[in-house]
Design a protein around this motif. Sequence first.
Motif, PDB file in Angstrom:
ATOM      1  N   ARG A   1       0.861  -1.184   0.000  1.00  0.00           N
ATOM      2  CA  ARG A   1       0.000   0.000   0.000  1.00  0.00           C
ATOM      3  C   ARG A   1       0.895   1.230   0.000  1.00  0.00           C
ATOM      4  O   ARG A   1       1.999   1.204   0.526  1.00  0.00           O
ATOM      5  CB  ARG A   1      -0.874   0.041   1.249  1.00  0.00           C
ATOM      6  CG  ARG A   1      -1.894  -1.060   1.299  1.00  0.00           C
ATOM      7  CD  ARG A   1      -2.582  -1.130   2.617  1.00  0.00           C
ATOM      8  NE  ARG A   1      -3.458   0.022   2.812  1.00  0.00           N
ATOM      9  CZ  ARG A   1      -4.200   0.197   3.895  1.00  0.00           C
ATOM     10  NH1 ARG A   1      -4.163  -0.677   4.873  1.00  0.00           N
ATOM     11  NH2 ARG A   1      -4.975   1.237   4.009  1.00  0.00           N
ATOM     12  N   ALA A   2       0.404   2.311  -0.580  1.00  0.00           N
ATOM     13  CA  ALA A   2       1.148   3.565  -0.617  1.00  0.00           C
ATOM     14  C   ALA A   2       0.322   4.660   0.037  1.00  0.00           C
ATOM     15  O   ALA A   2      -0.901   4.720  -0.124  1.00  0.00           O
ATOM     16  CB  ALA A   2       1.467   3.943  -2.056  1.00  0.00           C
ATOM     17  N   PHE A   3       1.014   5.529   0.785  1.00  0.00           N
ATOM     18  CA  PHE A   3       0.385   6.639   1.486  1.00  0.00           C
ATOM     19  C   PHE A   3       1.155   7.918   1.208  1.00  0.00           C
ATOM     20  O   PHE A   3       2.369   7.884   1.009  1.00  0.00           O
ATOM     21  CB  PHE A   3       0.394   6.395   3.003  1.00  0.00           C
ATOM     22  CG  PHE A   3      -0.329   5.154   3.420  1.00  0.00           C
ATOM     23  CD1 PHE A   3      -1.668   5.195   3.730  1.00  0.00           C
ATOM     24  CD2 PHE A   3       0.330   3.943   3.494  1.00  0.00           C
ATOM     25  CE1 PHE A   3      -2.350   4.045   4.114  1.00  0.00           C
ATOM     26  CE2 PHE A   3      -0.331   2.791   3.882  1.00  0.00           C
ATOM     27  CZ  PHE A   3      -1.671   2.844   4.187  1.00  0.00           C
ATOM     28  N   ASP A   4       0.448   9.048   1.224  1.00  0.00           N
ATOM     29  CA  ASP A   4       1.152  10.317   1.130  1.00  0.00           C
ATOM     30  C   ASP A   4       1.671  10.700   2.516  1.00  0.00           C
ATOM     31  O   ASP A   4       1.501   9.981   3.489  1.00  0.00           O
ATOM     32  CB  ASP A   4       0.278  11.409   0.498  1.00  0.00           C
ATOM     33  CG  ASP A   4      -0.858  11.885   1.381  1.00  0.00           C
ATOM     34  OD1 ASP A   4      -0.955  11.467   2.551  1.00  0.00           O
ATOM     35  OD2 ASP A   4      -1.653  12.704   0.888  1.00  0.00           O
ATOM     36  N   TRP A   5       2.304  11.850   2.618  1.00  0.00           N
ATOM     37  CA  TRP A   5       2.951  12.266   3.859  1.00  0.00           C
ATOM     38  C   TRP A   5       1.965  12.522   4.995  1.00  0.00           C
ATOM     39  O   TRP A   5       2.343  12.516   6.165  1.00  0.00           O
ATOM     40  CB  TRP A   5       3.802  13.507   3.613  1.00  0.00           C
ATOM     41  CG  TRP A   5       3.010  14.724   3.236  1.00  0.00           C
ATOM     42  CD1 TRP A   5       2.459  14.996   2.017  1.00  0.00           C
ATOM     43  CD2 TRP A   5       2.671  15.798   4.089  1.00  0.00           C
ATOM     44  NE1 TRP A   5       1.792  16.183   2.059  1.00  0.00           N
ATOM     45  CE2 TRP A   5       1.913  16.720   3.329  1.00  0.00           C
ATOM     46  CE3 TRP A   5       2.933  16.107   5.419  1.00  0.00           C
ATOM     47  CZ2 TRP A   5       1.415  17.893   3.844  1.00  0.00           C
ATOM     48  CZ3 TRP A   5       2.440  17.282   5.930  1.00  0.00           C
ATOM     49  CH2 TRP A   5       1.693  18.159   5.145  1.00  0.00           C
ATOM     50  N   ARG A   6       0.673  12.689   4.669  1.00  0.00           N
ATOM     51  CA  ARG A   6      -0.345  12.909   5.701  1.00  0.00           C
ATOM     52  C   ARG A   6      -1.002  11.614   6.153  1.00  0.00           C
ATOM     53  O   ARG A   6      -1.810  11.604   7.068  1.00  0.00           O
ATOM     54  CB  ARG A   6      -1.432  13.851   5.177  1.00  0.00           C
ATOM     55  CG  ARG A   6      -0.911  15.248   4.867  1.00  0.00           C
ATOM     56  CD  ARG A   6      -1.965  16.053   4.160  1.00  0.00           C
ATOM     57  NE  ARG A   6      -2.228  15.393   2.868  1.00  0.00           N
ATOM     58  CZ  ARG A   6      -3.259  15.654   2.092  1.00  0.00           C
ATOM     59  NH1 ARG A   6      -4.153  16.535   2.449  1.00  0.00           N
ATOM     60  NH2 ARG A   6      -3.403  15.028   0.956  1.00  0.00           N
TER      61      ARG A   6
END
Length: 50
Positions: free
Chosen positions: A31-36
């Motif tokens: 899974r990928a997430f942004d900085w938030r």
Amino acid sequence: MNFTQNEKLKQLSERSIVIGVDIASELHYARAFDWRGVELGKVFKFEKQC
């Protein structure tokens, strides 16, 4: 280098992407997430390649 969790979080910026990978014996998930912490796209699953 040894960083505490808070020190690691301070290193994130608007340009950061966090990738999490669950490695199992046959089928893996990523899974990928942004900085938030907002998820980018859907869960990606893939099989072990020999």
